[in-house]
Write a protein that holds these residues in place. Sequence first.
Motif: not given
Length: 85
Positions: A20, A23-24, A51
Amino acid sequence: MNTRMRIRQVKEVEIEGLGEQIKQARLNCSKSLEQICDEVGVSRTYWYDIEKETLKGALSIENLRKIEQVLSVDFGVTLVGESNA
């Protein structure tokens, strides 16, 4: 004749929420997914597995460092004995 044998040490660690975080960082990056994958040297499918944290094996530290470099972030993952060359 002197010969040498190489010995490989493999260590895996689990980092909660790293997929995560990656991904961010990607979403906050101005680069396209295609450009990121090209610079890291992975496919889009592999990237999405990173991700989603659904890789069949572990993410290599080399690929993590490439991801950090391409996204200009440091996820704070350090392995004992890792060289910073």
